[in-house]
Write a protein that holds these residues in place. Sequence first.
Motif, PDB file in Angstrom:
ATOM      1  N   LEU A 137       0.782  -1.234   0.000  1.00  0.00           N
ATOM      2  CA  LEU A 137       0.000   0.000   0.000  1.00  0.00           C
ATOM      3  C   LEU A 137       0.822   1.298   0.000  1.00  0.00           C
ATOM      4  CD1 LEU A 137      -3.046  -0.951   2.253  1.00  0.00           C
ATOM      5  CD2 LEU A 137      -2.940  -0.771  -0.246  1.00  0.00           C
ATOM      6  N   PRO A 138       1.911   1.403   0.765  1.00  0.00           N
ATOM      7  CA  PRO A 138       2.670   2.662   0.727  1.00  0.00           C
ATOM      8  C   PRO A 138       3.300   2.957  -0.640  1.00  0.00           C
ATOM      9  CG  PRO A 138       3.232   1.399   2.683  1.00  0.00           C
ATOM     10  CD  PRO A 138       2.400   0.506   1.813  1.00  0.00           C
ATOM     11  N   ASP A 144      -5.251   3.098  -0.668  1.00  0.00           N
ATOM     12  CA  ASP A 144      -4.650   3.196   0.654  1.00  0.00           C
ATOM     13  C   ASP A 144      -5.396   2.285   1.625  1.00  0.00           C
ATOM     14  OD1 ASP A 144      -7.033   4.549   1.233  1.00  0.00           O
ATOM     15  OD2 ASP A 144      -6.079   6.519   1.282  1.00  0.00           O
ATOM     16  N   GLU A 145      -5.003   2.316   2.882  1.00  0.00           N
ATOM     17  CA  GLU A 145      -5.610   1.431   3.876  1.00  0.00           C
ATOM     18  C   GLU A 145      -7.115   1.673   4.008  1.00  0.00           C
ATOM     19  OE1 GLU A 145      -5.201  -0.035   8.526  1.00  0.00           O
ATOM     20  OE2 GLU A 145      -4.008   1.675   7.850  1.00  0.00           O
TER      21      GLU A 145
END
Length: 179
Positions: A137-138, A144-145
């Motif tokens: 994800l980063p 994103d989360e």
Amino acid sequence: MMDKILLAGFGGQGVMFIGKILAYAGMLDEQEICWIPSYGPEMRGGTANCSVIVSSAEIHSPVIEQADAGIVLNQPSYEAFLGRIRPGGALVVNSSIIDTSVKRRDDIELIEVPATDLAHDLGRPALANMVCLGALLPHLQLVDEASVSKAVQAVVGKKKPEMFDLNMKAVQQGLAGRS
């Protein structure tokens, strides 16, 4: 903006599931998405991979020659897909079961996560795929989360609410990158 993502592993490791989660996350955030699964001839234990494109603009081709990022869950997938990540891209590797010393690249970011071990600590070794998703994800621009959380809720939350929490704990383990 566009994220081109490749996911690969053995059938049964949840490759298609994390592809579907990424696609749902993009869709729920009103992005353009493309999800293309590819299965080997076997039901379980054969190869499985999928490509996911999440874009803020129209997607003109579903074909990914060079991905921005990827996840590989087994050794054969690592060896087959290492060359498909663009220079400057990122590849998340399940280091619990993949030996990266056999083949390396200096022009990509190799993120080695002991995903099977971390998932085992959660009591569900099958969640290694979600640990890897958290680690990825980063390195994405459009997912994103929070969007993954909405997607997991949409896909599994209503049918199996207890699995929502476990899946999100696995994602958080990957985000934290701890072993």
